[in-house]
Structure formats: C-alpha cells, structure tokens
Design a protein around this motif. Structure first.
Motif, PDB file in Angstrom:
ATOM      1  N   GLU A 199     -48.114 -17.596   1.203  1.00  0.00           N
ATOM      2  CA  GLU A 199     -49.128 -18.030   0.738  1.00  0.00           C
ATOM      3  C   GLU A 199     -49.765 -19.107   2.055  1.00  0.00           C
ATOM      4  N   GLU A 252     -56.596 -21.454   3.231  1.00  0.00           N
ATOM      5  CA  GLU A 252     -58.077 -20.812   2.334  1.00  0.00           C
ATOM      6  C   GLU A 252     -57.584 -20.004   1.659  1.00  0.00           C
ATOM      7  N   ASN A 253     -55.569 -19.986   0.379  1.00  0.00           N
ATOM      8  CA  ASN A 253     -55.741 -19.287  -0.656  1.00  0.00           C
ATOM      9  C   ASN A 253     -55.608 -18.057   0.043  1.00  0.00           C
ATOM     10  N   ILE A 254     -55.233 -17.558   0.836  1.00  0.00           N
ATOM     11  CA  ILE A 254     -55.095 -16.418   1.298  1.00  0.00           C
ATOM     12  C   ILE A 254     -53.393 -16.029   1.341  1.00  0.00           C
ATOM     13  N   LYS A 255     -53.592 -14.678   0.492  1.00  0.00           N
ATOM     14  CA  LYS A 255     -51.824 -14.056   0.382  1.00  0.00           C
ATOM     15  C   LYS A 255     -51.989 -12.910   0.590  1.00  0.00           C
ATOM     16  N   ASP A 313     -55.122 -11.028  -0.910  1.00  0.00           N
ATOM     17  CA  ASP A 313     -56.519 -11.798  -1.698  1.00  0.00           C
ATOM     18  C   ASP A 313     -56.502 -12.597  -0.295  1.00  0.00           C
ATOM     19  N   ASN A 314     -58.540 -12.846  -0.424  1.00  0.00           N
ATOM     20  CA  ASN A 314     -59.112 -13.438   0.948  1.00  0.00           C
ATOM     21  C   ASN A 314     -59.917 -13.922  -0.147  1.00  0.00           C
ATOM     22  N   PRO A 315     -60.289 -14.961  -1.027  1.00  0.00           N
ATOM     23  CA  PRO A 315     -61.024 -15.214  -1.840  1.00  0.00           C
ATOM     24  C   PRO A 315     -62.568 -15.226  -0.781  1.00  0.00           C
ATOM     25  N   ASN A 316     -62.643 -16.161   0.627  1.00  0.00           N
ATOM     26  CA  ASN A 316     -63.157 -16.538   1.381  1.00  0.00           C
ATOM     27  C   ASN A 316     -63.985 -15.312   2.229  1.00  0.00           C
ATOM     28  N   ASN A 317     -63.486 -14.144   1.703  1.00  0.00           N
ATOM     29  CA  ASN A 317     -63.551 -13.129   2.796  1.00  0.00           C
ATOM     30  C   ASN A 317     -63.890 -13.347   4.271  1.00  0.00           C
ATOM     31  N   SER A 332     -56.983  -6.406   6.278  1.00  0.00           N
ATOM     32  CA  SER A 332     -57.712  -7.292   5.474  1.00  0.00           C
ATOM     33  C   SER A 332     -57.640  -6.320   4.019  1.00  0.00           C
ATOM     34  N   VAL A 333     -58.100  -6.626   2.702  1.00  0.00           N
ATOM     35  CA  VAL A 333     -57.812  -5.553   1.666  1.00  0.00           C
ATOM     36  C   VAL A 333     -57.399  -4.529   1.899  1.00  0.00           C
TER      37      VAL A 333
END
Length: 281
Positions: free
Chosen positions: A39, A42-45, A75-79, A123-124
């Motif tokens: 973790e 910025e909530n990046i997983k 996961d990268n919610p804020n890109n 990236s994803v």
C-alpha cells in the motif's frame, strides 16, 4: 498367482504415485513463487511477484539459476505517474550456522542509464519485469566460503572444497532473496517526484518452496515446523507400507505363495526406508 501379481502392481503404483505427487507439488511451488501486496500513498496498490524457471530438483546453491521479478500496479485511483527509478536485488545464503548465514552470492541493479526519463514507467497496463540471473560459483560466494574456513578472517587453512554437498552438509538450507525498489510518484501540484521504498525479502529453500523471510526466531520456527510436517508424513507412509508388508508376508508364508511373500518383503523394505528418513534424516 494372478492375485499376487495384482498386489505387486498395486504396491508399485502407490510408490510411483507418492513420488510423482511430491515432485509435482514442489515443482508447482517454485513455478508459482511468492507475491506481496504493498500500500503506497494516494491509495496506490502495488503487487510484487517472484518465481523461477527451475524446479525443485535443479535449485542448487552452486548452480546458475534465475528469479523472475514482476511489479504490477493494481490500483491507482488518481492516475498518478509512477516510475521505478532503481531496483537492487541480493542473493545470499540462508544457513543454520552464523558464519555462513548471510554470505552474499550474487547481486544486481537495474535503472535507466541514459535519457531524460528518471525511471521505468509502470501502470495498470504496463507492469515492470526483470530477471535476476544468479551465478552459482560467484566470486562473493567463493570468498565467503574461504573466509568461513579461515576462522572469520583470523587465518588458517581451507578444509573443504566449495561443492553442493559440502554446502548442504554445513547447514545451508536455501537462498535468501532481498529486493529493494525506489519508486517515484509524481506530485501533480508541483510536477516533482517523491520517492517511496518497497522492500521484499524471502527464502527459496532447497526443496524449491518460497517463504517470506520473517527473520529472527520466527523464521527458524517455520523451518522446523516444515521439517516436522515432512517427518510426520514420512512416518505415516512408512507405517502403512510396513504394516501392509507384514500382512502380505504372513499371508504368503501361510499359503506357500512365494510371490506374495516377496511383495510383502518389498513393502516392508519400503516402509523401513520411509521410517529411517522420518527418524534419522
């Protein structure tokens, strides 16, 4: 006579099945490898994974081998822009003896050497891959082996050659792999990067299984627990073959059936071998 041959075939099949299942399970372990979830801010997983092309019969300390490395962005919610600026990996001995435990065998580094981009973009949709090629008879391992037999640098004569057999006899149980990533995350408000460290540490045991390196007494307890489970399995299998062999041998003697008695004797011998492994090895 037909019944005796059937029993002989059945016993042979059980032995082959037991060996085959054990080998396949270990081969699957080393091919499946091990993974960790991290973790980040910025909530990046991020998920890191490690595995090898080698199987449980070819993972040897003194052989050349590899560890595949993969880093995935789950996961990268804020890109946000994520870069792998640098990767460092070490392979060292995992041993019961302090003098050998931790001796470096091989090391590697990976980074972009030219251009304006400060790291590898991930990236994803674009994971990071690398392959850690581990040299068997590396200079570090040879020097560490000599240092161990010279009294930790106090001087002396090397007593044993560096061979796979001698390494194992001296208490080496596997390879410790330590991997460190320098991860760059771009701050959209400033356009600048800040660094986050990911560190993974695990052991590839000589039977091909992967385990997270917990360190301290916990790690030793896990090794002992694994050995205890293996000994219990050998004990159960040995007792089954031994008891079955005694029954078949007695039946063969009672019925004057030489083939049945031979099957019983072979089953007893197999049982004794498993029992020796359980109690001695």
């Amino acid at each position: 006579m037909i019944r005796s041959k059937t029993i002989l075939l059945l016993v042979t099949f059980l032995v082959i099945l037991n060996i085959s299942l054990s080998s396949n399970i270990l081969a699957m372990e080393i091919n499946k490898g091990i993974s960790f979830i991290h973790e980040l801010p910025e909530n990046i997983k991020i998920k890191t994974s490690y595995w090898s092309d080698y199987d449980s019969t070819t993972w040897k300390i003194t052989d050349n081998k590899n560890i595949w490395i993969q880093l995935e962005v789950l996961d990268n919610p804020n890109n946000l822009t994520i870069l792998i600026e640098h990767l460092h990996a070490d392979c060292s001995l995992e041993a019961k003896r302090p003098g050998l435990d931790g001796i470096l065998q091989d090391t590697m580094d990976d980074k972009i050497h030219e251009g304006d981009q400060p790291g590898f973009y991930v990236s994803v949709d674009h994971p990071y891959y690398e392959c850690f090629l581990i040299e068997g008879y590396s200079k570090w391992l040879i020097d560490g082996w000599i240092f161990y037999f010279s009294g930790y640098g106090a001087g002396g004569v090397v007593e044993e050659r560096l061979t796979e057999t001698n390494v194992r006899n001296r208490g080496v149980v596997g390879s410790e792999i330590s991997v460190v990533y320098d991860v760059l995350i771009k701050d959209p408000s400033t356009g600048l990067y800040y660094k986050y460290i990911i560190h993974d540490d695990f052991i590839v045991y000589l039977n091909g299984s992967f385990e997270q390196n917990l360190g301290g007494t916990g790690e030793k307890e896990e090794v002992e627990e694994t050995k205890a489970n293996n000994k219990l399995l050998d004990l159960i299998v040995g007792l089954i073959f031994f008891i079955l062999g005694v029954v078949l041998l007695l039946l063969g003697v009672h019925k004057y059936d030489d083939a049945l008695a031979i099957v019983g004797a072979c089953s007893i011998l197999i049982g004794i071998i498993f029992l020796i492994v359980a109690f001695v090895v």
